[in-house]
Design an enzyme around this catalytic site. Structure first.
Site, short mmCIF file in Angstrom:
data_model
loop_
_atom_site.label_atom_id
_atom_site.label_comp_id
_atom_site.label_asym_id
_atom_site.label_seq_id
_atom_site.Cartn_x
_atom_site.Cartn_y
_atom_site.Cartn_z
N LYS A 47 0.84 -1.22 0.00
CA LYS A 47 0.00 0.00 0.00
C LYS A 47 0.86 1.26 0.00
CE LYS A 47 -2.01 -1.06 3.91
NZ LYS A 47 -1.29 -2.30 4.26
N ARG A 91 -9.08 1.58 9.71
CA ARG A 91 -8.71 0.18 9.90
C ARG A 91 -9.74 -0.57 10.76
NH1 ARG A 91 -2.88 0.68 9.19
NH2 ARG A 91 -1.76 -1.24 9.59
N ARG A 133 11.67 -6.23 4.34
CA ARG A 133 11.47 -4.78 4.22
C ARG A 133 12.48 -4.03 5.09
NH1 ARG A 133 5.80 -2.22 5.29
NH2 ARG A 133 5.92 -3.50 7.17
N ARG A 175 11.97 -2.18 10.71
CA ARG A 175 10.96 -1.67 11.65
C ARG A 175 10.81 -2.61 12.83
NH1 ARG A 175 5.66 -0.07 8.16
NH2 ARG A 175 4.65 -1.26 9.82
N ARG A 197 0.01 -9.05 13.64
CA ARG A 197 -0.56 -8.01 12.76
C ARG A 197 -1.54 -8.61 11.76
NH1 ARG A 197 4.67 -5.30 10.56
NH2 ARG A 197 3.25 -4.05 9.30
P1 AP5 Z 1 4.89 -1.69 1.79
O1 AP5 Z 1 4.59 -0.78 0.66
O2 AP5 Z 1 5.74 -1.19 2.92
O3 AP5 Z 1 3.53 -2.35 2.33
P2 AP5 Z 1 2.36 -1.74 3.19
O4 AP5 Z 1 1.11 -2.38 2.71
O5 AP5 Z 1 2.42 -0.25 3.20
O6 AP5 Z 1 2.76 -2.36 4.58
P3 AP5 Z 1 2.78 -1.84 6.08
O7 AP5 Z 1 3.34 -3.00 6.88
O8 AP5 Z 1 3.47 -0.53 6.23
O9 AP5 Z 1 1.33 -1.70 6.39
P4 AP5 Z 1 0.70 -1.80 7.73
O10 AP5 Z 1 -0.64 -1.46 7.28
O11 AP5 Z 1 0.80 -2.98 8.56
O12 AP5 Z 1 1.59 -0.82 8.64
P5 AP5 Z 1 1.36 0.66 9.08
O13 AP5 Z 1 2.64 1.35 9.04
O14 AP5 Z 1 0.18 1.24 8.39
O15 AP5 Z 1 5.56 -3.02 1.17
C1 AP5 Z 1 6.04 -4.05 2.01
C2 AP5 Z 1 7.41 -4.54 1.48
O16 AP5 Z 1 7.21 -5.19 0.21
C3 AP5 Z 1 8.40 -3.40 1.20
O17 AP5 Z 1 9.69 -3.86 1.50
C4 AP5 Z 1 8.26 -3.12 -0.29
O18 AP5 Z 1 9.46 -2.63 -0.84
C5 AP5 Z 1 7.91 -4.50 -0.85
N1 AP5 Z 1 6.97 -4.48 -1.96
C6 AP5 Z 1 5.92 -3.62 -2.15
N2 AP5 Z 1 5.24 -3.96 -3.26
C7 AP5 Z 1 5.89 -5.06 -3.77
C8 AP5 Z 1 5.65 -5.88 -4.91
N3 AP5 Z 1 4.62 -5.67 -5.74
N4 AP5 Z 1 6.50 -6.93 -5.13
C9 AP5 Z 1 7.54 -7.18 -4.28
N5 AP5 Z 1 7.81 -6.41 -3.18
C10 AP5 Z 1 6.98 -5.38 -2.94
O19 AP5 Z 1 0.89 0.45 10.60
C11 AP5 Z 1 1.80 0.08 11.62
C12 AP5 Z 1 1.09 0.07 12.96
O20 AP5 Z 1 0.56 1.39 13.25
C13 AP5 Z 1 -0.14 -0.86 13.06
O21 AP5 Z 1 0.21 -2.17 13.35
C14 AP5 Z 1 -0.91 -0.17 14.21
O22 AP5 Z 1 -0.35 -0.47 15.46
C15 AP5 Z 1 -0.70 1.32 13.94
N6 AP5 Z 1 -1.76 1.87 13.08
C16 AP5 Z 1 -1.61 2.40 11.83
N7 AP5 Z 1 -2.80 2.80 11.34
C17 AP5 Z 1 -3.72 2.52 12.30
C18 AP5 Z 1 -5.13 2.67 12.36
N8 AP5 Z 1 -5.84 3.18 11.33
N9 AP5 Z 1 -5.77 2.27 13.48
C19 AP5 Z 1 -5.08 1.77 14.52
N10 AP5 Z 1 -3.75 1.57 14.52
C20 AP5 Z 1 -3.06 1.94 13.41
#
Ligand code: AP5
Length: 222
Positions: free
Chosen positions: A16, A91, A130, A163, A174
């Site tokens: 994403k 979320r 990642r 991370r 997660r």
């Molecule tokens: P990446 O683009 O980093 O994936 P992503 O979907 O953004 O993954 P995240 O883990 O950041 O999402 P998340 O939703 O768990 O974490 P967030 O930071 O929002 O890609 C992943 C990897 O794959 C990278 O290395 C990339 O290079 C590679 N890649 C990408 N596309 C590819 C492809 N097509 N082919 C191959 N490789 C590829 O949330 C973290 C924490 O914050 C949560 O756990 C929670 O505690 C809190 N939080 C955040 N938002 C909320 C909310 N709304 N409510 C409550 N808590 C929240």
């Protein structure tokens, strides 16, 4: 229509953030990542950051009222008429309801919600490899998108690290959190006729092409 308002939905590690960054560059949108926003709060040791850290490190969601306040404020701070991509917010159903109400009040509802679909095994592989910049949060991958110089961010020269919540035991939590609390949003947005799905298991260029088909159907031009 240029001022697109999109939500990117999907389990952790589905790409994403990677695609939000590509699409926002192409269309002049602002990518608002809830995770990066919280990580920034932690870095600043703000009250929000201090309360969010333990939840994030454990792979659990931070309380709805905390993240909803932070993200609605981030949207309200954008210049009038701006387009944006919400990455990681909402979320939970209460977050989605609060967002809907907040945007209704601004007369600027979401145009489309894109659900990123990938098998769990691919997710675990992607997250384990990642790496992120500790300064600007740019995302890399030791297998697919390594920085030009190992450990150094191409964009800002910051240190590229793993991370804290990308450890394998936390990834399992997660994914379970996603299934229990976020997956119901697929039906929430389907009922509103707002949902599109992309096959996010493809390489990043192919995923981007699918996304471009979704947004061009909304009348957007790069
Ligand atoms: P990446 O683009 O980093 O994936 P992503 O979907 O953004 O993954 P995240 O883990 O950041 O999402 P998340 O939703 O768990 O974490 P967030 O930071 O929002 O890609 C992943 C990897 O794959 C990278 O290395 C990339 O290079 C590679 N890649 C990408 N596309 C590819 C492809 N097509 N082919 C191959 N490789 C590829 O949330 C973290 C924490 O914050 C949560 O756990 C929670 O505690 C809190 N939080 C955040 N938002 C909320 C909310 N709304 N409510 C409550 N808590 C929240």
């Amino acid at each position: 229509m240029q001022a697109l308002r999109l939500i990117f939905l999907g389990p952790p590690g589905t790409g994403k953030g990677t695609q939000a960054s590509r699409l926002s560059r192409r269309f002049g949108l602002t990518a608002l990542s809830s995770g990066d926003t919280l990580r920034n709060e932690i870095r600043q040791q703000s009250e929000v950051g201090l309360s969010a850290k333990a939840y994030m490190d454990a792979g659990k969601l931070v309380p709805d009222e905390v993240i909803t306040g932070v993200m609605l404020l981030a949207i309200a701070r954008l210049p009038a008429g701006s387009g944006y991509i919400l990455d990681g917010f909402p979320r939970t159903v209460p977050q989605a309801e609060a967002l809907e109400l907040g945007l209704e009040a601004r007369g600027a509802p979401i145009h489309r919600v894109v659900d990123f679909v990938v098998a769990d095994q691919v997710i675990v592989e992607r997250i384990a490899s990642r790496r992120v910049c500790s300064n600007c949060f740019a995302t890399y991958n030791t297998r697919f998108f390594p920085p030009a110089v190992a450990g150094v961010c191409d964009k800002c020269g910051g240190e590229v690290v793993q991370r804290a919540d990308d450890r394998e035991d936390v990834i399992v939590t997660r994914l379970a959190t996603y299934r229990a609390q976020t997956a119901p949003l697929v039906e929430f947005y389907e009922r509103r006729g707002l949902l599109s799905t992309v096959d996010a298991a493809q390489d990043a260029d192919a995923v981007e092409q699918e996304l471009l088909r979704v947004v061009s159907a909304l009348g957007a031009k790069a």
